[in-house]
Motif scaffolding. Structure first.
Motif, PDB file in Angstrom:
ATOM      1  N   PRO A   1      20.479 -26.196   4.833  1.00  0.00           N
ATOM      2  CA  PRO A   1      19.085 -26.118   4.356  1.00  0.00           C
ATOM      3  C   PRO A   1      18.708 -27.225   3.384  1.00  0.00           C
ATOM      4  O   PRO A   1      17.518 -27.534   3.226  1.00  0.00           O
ATOM      5  N   HIS A   2      19.708 -27.835   2.749  1.00  0.00           N
ATOM      6  CA  HIS A   2      19.419 -28.871   1.758  1.00  0.00           C
ATOM      7  C   HIS A   2      19.386 -30.272   2.351  1.00  0.00           C
ATOM      8  O   HIS A   2      18.965 -31.225   1.683  1.00  0.00           O
ATOM      9  N   LEU A   3      19.793 -30.436   3.595  1.00  0.00           N
ATOM     10  CA  LEU A   3      19.889 -31.775   4.182  1.00  0.00           C
ATOM     11  C   LEU A   3      18.574 -32.554   4.165  1.00  0.00           C
ATOM     12  O   LEU A   3      18.573 -33.751   3.846  1.00  0.00           O
ATOM     13  N   PRO A   4      17.424 -31.948   4.491  1.00  0.00           N
ATOM     14  CA  PRO A   4      16.171 -32.723   4.413  1.00  0.00           C
ATOM     15  C   PRO A   4      15.899 -33.255   3.005  1.00  0.00           C
ATOM     16  O   PRO A   4      15.396 -34.375   2.846  1.00  0.00           O
ATOM     17  N   ILE A   5      16.241 -32.470   1.993  1.00  0.00           N
ATOM     18  CA  ILE A   5      16.057 -32.925   0.611  1.00  0.00           C
ATOM     19  C   ILE A   5      17.024 -34.063   0.309  1.00  0.00           C
ATOM     20  O   ILE A   5      16.650 -35.075  -0.296  1.00  0.00           O
ATOM     21  N   PHE A   6      18.273 -33.917   0.754  1.00  0.00           N
ATOM     22  CA  PHE A   6      19.278 -34.952   0.508  1.00  0.00           C
ATOM     23  C   PHE A   6      18.847 -36.293   1.091  1.00  0.00           C
ATOM     24  O   PHE A   6      18.888 -37.328   0.416  1.00  0.00           O
ATOM     25  N   PHE A   7      18.428 -36.292   2.347  1.00  0.00           N
ATOM     26  CA  PHE A   7      18.037 -37.553   2.982  1.00  0.00           C
ATOM     27  C   PHE A   7      16.726 -38.094   2.402  1.00  0.00           C
ATOM     28  O   PHE A   7      16.534 -39.310   2.308  1.00  0.00           O
ATOM     29  N   GLY A   8      15.847 -37.191   1.994  1.00  0.00           N
ATOM     30  CA  GLY A   8      14.616 -37.636   1.348  1.00  0.00           C
ATOM     31  C   GLY A   8      14.896 -38.337   0.029  1.00  0.00           C
ATOM     32  O   GLY A   8      14.292 -39.371  -0.285  1.00  0.00           O
ATOM     33  N   GLN A   9      15.817 -37.793  -0.752  1.00  0.00           N
ATOM     34  CA  GLN A   9      16.171 -38.418  -2.020  1.00  0.00           C
ATOM     35  C   GLN A   9      16.981 -39.689  -1.808  1.00  0.00           C
ATOM     36  O   GLN A   9      16.882 -40.633  -2.597  1.00  0.00           O
ATOM     37  N   LEU A  10      17.778 -39.720  -0.735  1.00  0.00           N
ATOM     38  CA  LEU A  10      18.581 -40.905  -0.449  1.00  0.00           C
ATOM     39  C   LEU A  10      17.695 -42.114  -0.200  1.00  0.00           C
ATOM     40  O   LEU A  10      18.016 -43.246  -0.585  1.00  0.00           O
ATOM     41  N   LYS A  11      16.552 -41.889   0.444  1.00  0.00           N
ATOM     42  CA  LYS A  11      15.615 -42.989   0.705  1.00  0.00           C
ATOM     43  C   LYS A  11      15.035 -43.559  -0.578  1.00  0.00           C
ATOM     44  O   LYS A  11      14.697 -44.736  -0.658  1.00  0.00           O
ATOM     45  N   LYS A  12      14.921 -42.709  -1.594  1.00  0.00           N
ATOM     46  CA  LYS A  12      14.356 -43.163  -2.863  1.00  0.00           C
ATOM     47  C   LYS A  12      15.344 -44.002  -3.650  1.00  0.00           C
ATOM     48  O   LYS A  12      14.972 -44.701  -4.588  1.00  0.00           O
ATOM     49  N   GLY A  13      16.634 -43.925  -3.304  1.00  0.00           N
ATOM     50  CA  GLY A  13      17.634 -44.697  -4.016  1.00  0.00           C
ATOM     51  C   GLY A  13      18.047 -44.010  -5.297  1.00  0.00           C
ATOM     52  O   GLY A  13      17.992 -42.792  -5.439  1.00  0.00           O
ATOM     53  N   GLY A  14      18.450 -44.808  -6.256  1.00  0.00           N
ATOM     54  CA  GLY A  14      18.946 -44.280  -7.518  1.00  0.00           C
ATOM     55  C   GLY A  14      17.920 -44.375  -8.616  1.00  0.00           C
ATOM     56  O   GLY A  14      16.723 -44.239  -8.396  1.00  0.00           O
ATOM     57  N   ILE A  15      18.410 -44.632  -9.829  1.00  0.00           N
ATOM     58  CA  ILE A  15      17.536 -44.691 -10.999  1.00  0.00           C
ATOM     59  C   ILE A  15      17.577 -46.090 -11.597  1.00  0.00           C
ATOM     60  O   ILE A  15      17.512 -46.282 -12.803  1.00  0.00           O
ATOM     61  N   GLY A  16      17.664 -47.089 -10.691  1.00  0.00           N
ATOM     62  CA  GLY A  16      17.795 -48.461 -11.137  1.00  0.00           C
ATOM     63  C   GLY A  16      16.597 -49.004 -11.866  1.00  0.00           C
ATOM     64  O   GLY A  16      16.648 -50.084 -12.440  1.00  0.00           O
ATOM     65  N   GLY A  17      15.486 -48.269 -11.857  1.00  0.00           N
ATOM     66  CA  GLY A  17      14.321 -48.742 -12.581  1.00  0.00           C
ATOM     67  C   GLY A  17      14.578 -48.840 -14.069  1.00  0.00           C
ATOM     68  O   GLY A  17      14.000 -49.679 -14.751  1.00  0.00           O
ATOM     69  N   TRP A  18      15.437 -47.987 -14.621  1.00  0.00           N
ATOM     70  CA  TRP A  18      15.735 -48.060 -16.050  1.00  0.00           C
ATOM     71  C   TRP A  18      17.219 -48.134 -16.349  1.00  0.00           C
ATOM     72  O   TRP A  18      17.611 -48.487 -17.463  1.00  0.00           O
TER      73      TRP A  18
END
Length: 644
Positions: free
Chosen positions: A218-235
């Motif tokens: 059930p969490h896979l769509p969230i996982f892949f959605g967040q994966l596309k956003k990458g990490g927190i390299g903005g800060w």
């Protein structure tokens, strides 16, 4: 009888460790404020339904849904108070101490388990994260719970095998829903177990992975959605190659006393070790693998993909660093076990309180401290004579403005007044006698210089964890002088440390024949200040300002006032302020500031340079340029860095 005595000592010592660990975590518990991350998480629970929670509260974040969903329902049940929101995570932190002892005892010895549990109970690293309602204390507990069942499957497979297998599956699924690094740890532990479990049980062990995956589907769509956003390299920047040294310094509290304790415990462990006692070196290798693979994975991902590696995400594997250090501790003498635990308490806890200032820094909130401090100063000076400007995140400050004592207090927010915020406009139009300015650690440090140019008297500077509060006045008599080094360019001669001065660029204006101005026309770089950083700075948290009075034309397309920190010829950090078009004959003051706490002082031959960069080689008239160093805030980053 002797065995009974040892068992009683074991249990008394772990009870002592848990009792002291609880005191450290629950001391003045109602005064612990929410951190920035907690406030952000709480704001993302204010939805009317589960769908909006996932779409707006989870997908917009970088963490799995587990903790956010828990907070969504937990707050509905118990309310949003700090005590109740934090309580489950603090309990998880304490339960982790107990599990650490149990696992250490099963893997190596009771003494090893007691030492590791003591570190987990007393260090600021684990105390602090037990007091934060984020996925770190919970993840540490889920990881150790999973390892507990994993240990039973590997070491005692014939005892309640399928019950332990069920516990392993559930705990692993909880790890997966908690944090991506606890999920990573789960995968590493599973692969490791494949090599250690009895051959006859490998199939059932591998099939348990399928159950874990089914629970995670059930969490896979969230996982892949967040994966596309990458990490927190903005800060978050990329880690240095010696990140491991920074991490070890941090977890051992930047303390020579704690480091000496580690060495002393190693010596005593070897000296007091029972003769002929065998160590399962497979588990020593497992400890090494379980600590270093998450570290290496996070490091490589951060360097080559997107920065994600922080001290916090390694808390899940931290107990296995402790096992790696103290696995050789194996004594069956109760008095020796008591000495080992007492040494941990006597050296770690004072360091937590006096060296790390945990109860001073962590029990303060930059948002709350700014508001309460500003209110106290305004009440003292007279509210009608004060203009209060706050440079913080509005939603976080609003949370504290709803608290008793602050509900009638109002402030102006820098980002509400102008976008992008230009504080010079506010100081120009402000008619108040006093200017109260509060800012968090990511605020532009040049705002201080801008305000001081219009309100030249600094009356108050309060330093907080991750924040500062200033009170400026219009009177020329300043109660506080924070500047301890300054230098102004003399355009006629080469002033000390000023370079690129060309006499033929100096001339006098018709209105001022006493002081020359410097004209940039067909020139890319202005006169600049260049000096060794260590020659002019007292502390690593001080601030550098460069100030220039300039005149440009209406057709001027842009230049930049710059400050740079260099290691030899390598640029480490650059700050700049844009210089735009202006009116002929009208000089305006431009400021650029740099916080020295934002650089890495381990580089050699550090120098600072300040100048105007004029890439289009347009006409700029400079009436004055000056450079100064002022005192910063030594506890600004005190929770995560060494306090000078």
């Amino acid at each position: 009888m002797k065995a009974l005595k040892n068992i009683q000592t074991d249990h008394l010592l772990i009870f002592f460790i848990l009792f002291i660990g609880a005191l450290l975590r629950f001391y003045d518990y109602g005064s612990i404020p929410f951190t920035h991350d907690e406030l952000s998480a709480l704001i993302r629970t204010r939805f009317g339904n589960f769908h909006d929670l996932i779409q707006k509260g989870v997908l917009e974040d970088g963490h799995p849904a587990g903790v956010q969903v828990f907070l969504f329902y937990w707050i509905k049940l118990v309310g949003p108070s700090e005590v109740m929101v934090k309580l489950p995570f603090t309990i998880c932190g304490l339960a982790s101490v107990y599990l650490c002892w149990v696992i250490g005892k099963k893997w190596f010895s009771s003494a090893a388990g007691l030492i590791c549990a003591s570190f987990l109970a007393f260090l600021q690293y684990t105390v602090m994260y037990s007091q934060i309602a984020r996925p770190y204390a919970s993840g540490l507990f889920f990881v150790l719970l999973m390892v507990y069942f994993w240990t039973n499957l590997i070491l005692t497979p014939r005892h309640k095998y399928f019950l332990n297998l069920l516990g392993y599956v559930i705990a692993s699924a909880l790890c997966a829903y908690n944090h991506h690094f606890s999920l990573l740890f789960c995968g590493i532990a599973g692969l490791t177990g494949l090599f250690l479990i009895e051959k006859s049980r490998r199939l059932s062990f591998v099939l348990s992975w399928l159950l874990i995956f089914l629970l995670y589907i059930p969490h896979l769509p969230i996982f892949f959605g967040q994966l596309k956003k990458g990490g927190i390299g903005g800060w978050l920047g990329k880690p240095r190659p010696d990140f491991i040294l920074d991490y070890l310094s941090y977890v051992f509290q930047f303390s020579w006393f704690v480091l000496a304790l580690v060495v002393l415990l190693l010596v005593l462990s070897i000296t007091w070790r029972k003769k002929g006692e065998q160590t399962d070196y497979r588990l020593v290798l497992v400890s090494f693998t379980w600590f270093f693979i998450p570290l290496l994975t996070g490091f490589l991902y951060s360097v080559y993909v997107n920065p994600v590696l922080q001290f916090s995400v390694l808390i899940f594997s931290f107990p296995f660093l402790l096992f790696l250090l103290f696995f050789c501790a194996n004594t069956d003498k109760p008095w020796q076990q008591i000495v080992l635990v007492i040494l941990c308490a006597l050296l770690i806890i004072p360091s937590l309180i006096t060296e790390r200032l945990h109860y001073r820094l962590f029990y303060s909130s930059p948002y709350r401290d700014i508001l309460t401090g500003a209110k106290a100063e305004a009440d003292s000076l007279g509210r009608s004579s004060c203009f209060i400007m706050i440079d913080t995140q509005r939603s976080s400050s609003m949370y504290f403005l709803e608290k008793p004592g602050l509900s009638e207090f109002s402030v102006d927010y820098l980002h509400d007044v102008s976008e992008p915020p230009v504080i010079a406009n506010m100081t120009d139009t402000c008619r108040a006698k006093y200017f109260i300015y509060g800012c968090v650690s990511n605020a532009n440090p040049s705002d201080y210089a801008v305000i001081l140019s219009k309100f030249p008297s600094l009356l108050v500077h309060k330093r907080f964890n991750e924040a500062d509060l200033y009170v400026f006045g219009r009177d020329s008599a300043s109660l506080i002088n924070e500047c301890y080094f300054s230098s102004a360019a003399d355009f006629i001669s080469n002033s000390t440390a000023w370079i690129n001065l060309w006499p033929n660029s100096c001339w006098y204006t018709a209105t001022d024949l006493s002081s020359p101005v410097y004209r940039l026309e067909g020139t890319e770089f202005s006169p600049g200040f260049k000096v060794s950083l260590r020659d002019i700075c007292r502390h690593k948290n001080d601030i550098i300002d460069i100030i220039a009075d300039v005149e440009t034309t209406e057709e001027f397309s842009g230049a930049w006032l710059q400050l740079g920190i260099y290691s030899k010829q390598e640029l480490l950090l650059l700050r700049n302020t844009a210089i735009g078009p202006g009116r002929p004959g009208e000089f305006r003051r431009v400021f650029c500031s740099l916080r020295l706490a934002d650089i890495d002082w381990r580089h050699h031959y550090l120098s600072v340079q300040g100048f105007i960069w004029n890439p289009m080689k347009q006409d700029i008239v400079i009436r004055s340029m000056s450079f100064r160093v002022r005192q910063g805030n030594p506890i600004l980053y005190g929770l995560y860095r060494e306090i000078e």
